[in-house]
Design an enzyme around this catalytic site. Structure first.
Site, PDB file in Angstrom:
ATOM      1  CE  LYS A  67      -4.113   1.832   0.227  1.00 28.86           C
ATOM      2  NZ  LYS A  67      -3.707   2.637  -0.929  1.00 28.86           N
ATOM      3  CE  LYS A  91       2.954   6.838   6.588  1.00 30.50           C
ATOM      4  NZ  LYS A  91       2.580   7.799   5.510  1.00 30.50           N
ATOM      5  CE  LYS A 103       5.061   7.596  -1.044  1.00 26.01           C
ATOM      6  NZ  LYS A 103       4.180   7.806   0.113  1.00 26.01           N
ATOM      7  CB  THR A 187      -3.535  12.904   5.226  1.00 23.49           C
ATOM      8  OG1 THR A 187      -3.662  11.799   4.325  1.00 23.49           O
ATOM      9  CG2 THR A 187      -2.164  12.868   5.860  1.00 23.49           C
ATOM     10  CG  ASN A 218      -4.878  16.183   0.386  1.00 22.68           C
ATOM     11  OD1 ASN A 218      -4.616  15.719   1.480  1.00 22.68           O
ATOM     12  ND2 ASN A 218      -6.012  15.917  -0.229  1.00 22.68           N
ATOM     13  CB  SER A 355      -6.124   4.270   1.543  1.00 22.53           C
ATOM     14  OG  SER A 355      -5.877   5.393   0.745  1.00 22.53           O
TER      15      SER A 355
HETATM   16  P1  NAD Z   1       0.421  18.202  -2.336  1.00 22.81           P
HETATM   17  O1  NAD Z   1       1.116  18.097  -3.627  1.00 22.81           O
HETATM   18  O2  NAD Z   1      -1.063  18.291  -2.333  1.00 22.81           O
HETATM   19  O3  NAD Z   1       0.967  19.479  -1.546  1.00 22.81           O
HETATM   20  C1  NAD Z   1       2.315  19.706  -1.288  1.00 22.81           C
HETATM   21  C2  NAD Z   1       2.453  21.147  -0.840  1.00 22.81           C
HETATM   22  O4  NAD Z   1       3.787  21.361  -0.375  1.00 22.81           O
HETATM   23  C3  NAD Z   1       2.205  22.165  -1.957  1.00 22.81           C
HETATM   24  O5  NAD Z   1       1.516  23.274  -1.408  1.00 22.81           O
HETATM   25  C4  NAD Z   1       3.630  22.596  -2.344  1.00 22.81           C
HETATM   26  O6  NAD Z   1       3.668  23.906  -2.874  1.00 22.81           O
HETATM   27  C5  NAD Z   1       4.298  22.546  -0.984  1.00 22.81           C
HETATM   28  N1  NAD Z   1       5.748  22.434  -1.023  1.00 22.81           N
HETATM   29  C6  NAD Z   1       6.517  21.632  -1.797  1.00 22.81           C
HETATM   30  N2  NAD Z   1       7.823  21.843  -1.498  1.00 22.81           N
HETATM   31  C7  NAD Z   1       7.847  22.787  -0.509  1.00 22.81           C
HETATM   32  C8  NAD Z   1       8.874  23.425   0.232  1.00 22.81           C
HETATM   33  N3  NAD Z   1      10.155  23.125   0.020  1.00 22.81           N
HETATM   34  N4  NAD Z   1       8.510  24.321   1.169  1.00 22.81           N
HETATM   35  C9  NAD Z   1       7.219  24.616   1.393  1.00 22.81           C
HETATM   36  N5  NAD Z   1       6.211  24.061   0.734  1.00 22.81           N
HETATM   37  C10 NAD Z   1       6.523  23.162  -0.212  1.00 22.81           C
HETATM   38  O7  NAD Z   1       0.945  16.979  -1.459  1.00 22.81           O
HETATM   39  P2  NAD Z   1       0.254  16.323  -0.188  1.00 22.81           P
HETATM   40  O8  NAD Z   1      -0.551  15.176  -0.633  1.00 22.81           O
HETATM   41  O9  NAD Z   1      -0.349  17.399   0.644  1.00 22.81           O
HETATM   42  O10 NAD Z   1       1.529  15.695   0.540  1.00 22.81           O
HETATM   43  C11 NAD Z   1       2.342  16.469   1.420  1.00 22.81           C
HETATM   44  C12 NAD Z   1       3.197  15.522   2.256  1.00 22.81           C
HETATM   45  O11 NAD Z   1       2.344  14.654   3.002  1.00 22.81           O
HETATM   46  C13 NAD Z   1       4.107  14.589   1.453  1.00 22.81           C
HETATM   47  O12 NAD Z   1       5.267  14.344   2.209  1.00 22.81           O
HETATM   48  C14 NAD Z   1       3.312  13.309   1.346  1.00 22.81           C
HETATM   49  O13 NAD Z   1       4.134  12.186   1.132  1.00 22.81           O
HETATM   50  C15 NAD Z   1       2.680  13.305   2.720  1.00 22.81           C
HETATM   51  N6  NAD Z   1       1.466  12.491   2.840  1.00 22.81           N
HETATM   52  C16 NAD Z   1       0.401  12.703   2.028  1.00 22.81           C
HETATM   53  C17 NAD Z   1      -0.744  11.929   2.198  1.00 22.81           C
HETATM   54  C18 NAD Z   1      -2.004  12.175   1.385  1.00 22.81           C
HETATM   55  O14 NAD Z   1      -3.029  11.553   1.709  1.00 22.81           O
HETATM   56  N7  NAD Z   1      -2.003  13.065   0.410  1.00 22.81           N
HETATM   57  C19 NAD Z   1      -0.770  10.928   3.172  1.00 22.81           C
HETATM   58  C20 NAD Z   1       0.347  10.742   3.984  1.00 22.81           C
HETATM   59  C21 NAD Z   1       1.467  11.537   3.804  1.00 22.81           C
END
Ligand code: NAD
Length: 421
Positions: A67, A91, A103, A187, A218, A355
Site C-alpha cells: 500500500k 506505517k 511507493k 490525512t 492537500n 484508503s
Molecule cells: P500536495 O502536492 O497536495 O501538496 C504539497 C504542498 O507542499 C504544496 O503546497 C507545495 O507547494 C508545498 N511544497 C513543496 N515543497 C515545498 C517546500 N520546500 N517548502 C514549502 N512548501 C513546499 O501533497 P500532499 O498530498 O499534501 O503531501 C504532502 C506531504 O504529506 C508529502 O510528504 C506526502 O508524502 C505526505 N502524505 C500525504 C498523504 C495524502 O493523503 N495526500 C498521506 C500521507 C502523507
C-alpha cells in the site's frame, strides 16, 4: 546520507537492536521485495517526444498487499521510492492495518505539463506498471502532486486494460468513481485528531495554541481547515513559493480561494500560491520553520528539517505530517531540545487508514457515510497513538522510538510466521 539510509537507520537498524530482532529478518526488511523501473516516452502537445522515468516499489507484503502513494516529483529516484515504500510498511504496521508497504511515481514536474499531457503520461504509467499492482498485490493512492483526478484516470485506464471495473485496484478515487467519502481530507483529519489529543493530554485550550504549517497542498490545507474550525490559531502557512504570516490568525479557506485564483491546472493541481494574499505579511519557508509558535506542522516534502535548522526550531511540538520531513540527526536535536515530535508513521496515517476503508468498501460493495468514516478513523488513529504514547511514557523513550518498536514488532511477527516450519 540518502533518505533511504536515514530511514533504515532510524526505523530498522536502531529499533532492531533494541528489540533484538533476528539478523535474517533485518536483512529481508532492509531491501524491497521488488523494485520496478520503467521509461515512459510521451509525445508533448508541441509534437516533441520526452522520456520520463517512473518507478513502483513493493517493499513488503508480509502483512497484506502493498500500500502506498504514487507521486509526481521531478527529483524522484528509485532510491527514494525504495525508502518511502519501506516507510509505508512501517506505517501500515504502526496503524495496524492489513497492508504491507509500497511507493512509486514519475520523475516529472507536473506543473510544467498541460492537462492533456498529464493525462496521457498518467495512463501510460498505468500501462507500464499494471502487472505489478492490483487489489491483492499493491494498492496505490494519491501523494505529492497527485490527486483524485489523476487517480480517476489511473483507475479508468486499469479497467480498460482488464476489461472490467476493479475499484479496489487503487484508493483515493473520486467519490463518483467508488472512492470513499472523507478520503480527500483524511490525512489532515487524522493529523487534527492527534493535535487535539495532545492538547487534551497537556490541558491546553485550542484558542491559546498557535500553529504554523509548511506546505499548503492537500495535507496542509485540510489540517489547517480542521484546526481552524476547532479554534486553533493558524498563524503561518507556506507553499513552494513562500509563506504568509498573521499574528491575528489566518483563515485557511480564504487562503485557498486566493491560491486557486492564482492558477490551477485543469481544476487539478494549484499552480498559484498563498503569496496571492497580498495584504498578508510574507515569510520565507525557513522563517516559518523557525517561528515562535506552539505547534509546527511540516506538510510539504521530505528532508525539510536538518541538522542545520533543527536547533533553531522554537515550537514545543512538531507534528510530522509530511513523510520523512526531518533527518535522523535533526530528530535527535529536537529530542535533545525537549521538543515533542509526533512521527510521520502515526501522525499522517489518516490517509492510509481511510484508503483501507475505501478498499474495504470496494470489496464489499457496502458504502459508508462520512460520519462512519471519520468515527472509524478516529478510533484507529487515536487508539494506536495512545498505545505508542503509553509506551513512550513508560519506557521514557521518544514517540518515534515507541512507534518504531510497535511497528517493527508487528512487521517482524508476520515475516517470522511466513517462514515458520
Ligand atoms: P500536495 O502536492 O497536495 O501538496 C504539497 C504542498 O507542499 C504544496 O503546497 C507545495 O507547494 C508545498 N511544497 C513543496 N515543497 C515545498 C517546500 N520546500 N517548502 C514549502 N512548501 C513546499 O501533497 P500532499 O498530498 O499534501 O503531501 C504532502 C506531504 O504529506 C508529502 O510528504 C506526502 O508524502 C505526505 N502524505 C500525504 C498523504 C495524502 O493523503 N495526500 C498521506 C500521507 C502523507
Amino acid at each position: 546520507m540518502s533518505i533511504f539510509e536515514d530511514l533504515l537507520g532510524c526505523y530498522l537498524y536502531e529499533t532492531a537492536e533494541q528489540i533484538k530482532l533476528e539478523d535474517w529478518i533485518v536483512e529481508i526488511l532492509a531491501a524491497p521485495k521488488r523494485a520496478v523501473e520503467v521509461s515512459i516516452p510521451l509525445r508533448l502537445d508541441s509534437g516533441k517526444m520526452k522520456v520520463f522515468k517512473a518507478y513502483r516499489v513493493l517493499h513488503s507484503d508480509a502483512r497484506g498487499p502493498g500500500k502506498g502513494g504514487v507521486r509526481y516529483q521531478k527529483e524522484l529516484t528509485v532510491v527514494d521510492a525504495k525508502a518511502l515504500a519501506f516507510l509505508m510498511s512501517i506505517k501500515c504496521a504502526c496503524a495496524n492495518i492489513p497492508f504491507g508497504g509500497a511507493k512509486g511515481g514519475i520523475a516529472v514536474d507536473a506543473k510544467a505539463l498541460s492537462l492533456n499531457e498529464l493525462e496521457r503520461l498518467t495512463r501510460a504509467y498505468v500501462r507500464e506498471t499494471h502487472l505489478f499492482t492490483g487489489e491483492n498485490i499493491d494498492v496505490q493512492a494519491p501523494d505529492l502532486y497527485t490527486n483524485e483526478r489523476i487517480i480517476g484516470w489511473m483507475a479508468d485506464e486499469y479497467y480498460k486494460i482488464k476489461g472490467k471495473v476493479l475499484p479496489a485496484f487503487i484508493t483515493g478515487k473520486p467519490v463518483s468513481m467508488l472512492g470513499s467519502l472523507g478520503r480527500v481530507e483524511a490525512t489532515g483529519r487524522g493529523g487534527a485528531y492527534i493535535v487535539s489529543e495532545i492538547a487534551k493530554l497537556k490541558n491546553l485550550k485550542p484558542a491559546k495554541i498557535t500553529v504554523a504549517i509548511q506546505g499548503f497542498g492537500n495535507v496542509g490545507y485540510y489540517t489547517a481547515k480542521f484546526l481552524f474550525e476547532e479554534g486553533y490559531k493558524i498563524v503561518a502557512v507556506s507553499d513552494s513559493k513562500g509563506g504568509v504570516y498573521s499574528g491575528e490568525g489566518l483563515n485557511p479557506e480564504k487562503l485557498m480561494e486566493e491560491k486557486i485564483k492564482g492558477g490551477i491546472l485543469g481544476e487539478c493541481i494549484p499552480t498559484g500560491s498563498v503569496l496571492a494574499c497580498k495584504e498578508l505579511e510574507r515569510i520565507t519557508n525557513e522563517e516559518l520553520l523557525e517561528s515562535e509558535i506552539d505547534i509546527l506542522i511540516p506538510a510539504a516534502a521530505e528532508g525539510q528539517i536538518t541538522e542545520k535548522n533543527a536547533g533553531k526550531i522554537r515550537a514545543d511540538i512538531v507534528v510530522e505530517l509530511a513523510n520523512a520531513s526531518m533527518t535522523r540527526e535533526a530528530d535527535k536535536i529536537l529530542e535533545k531540545n525537549k521538543i515533542l515530535v509526533v512521527p510521520d508513521i502515526i501522525a499522517n496515517a489518516g490517509g492510509v487508514i481511510v484508503s483501507y476503508f475505501e478498499w474495504i468498501q470496494n470489496r464489499t460493495g457496502d458504502y459508508w457515510k462520512k460520519e462512519k468514516v471519520f468515527n472509524e478513523l478516529s478510533n484507529i488513529i487515536l487508539s494506536e497513538f495512545r498505545t505508542i504514547n503509553k509506551m513512550s511514557e513508560e519506557k521514557e523513550i521518544s514517540l518515534r522510538s515507541a512507534a518504531s518498536i510497535v511497528a517493527l514488532e508487528r512487521l517482524a511477527e508476520a515475516v517470522r510466521e511466513k517462514s515458520r516450519n
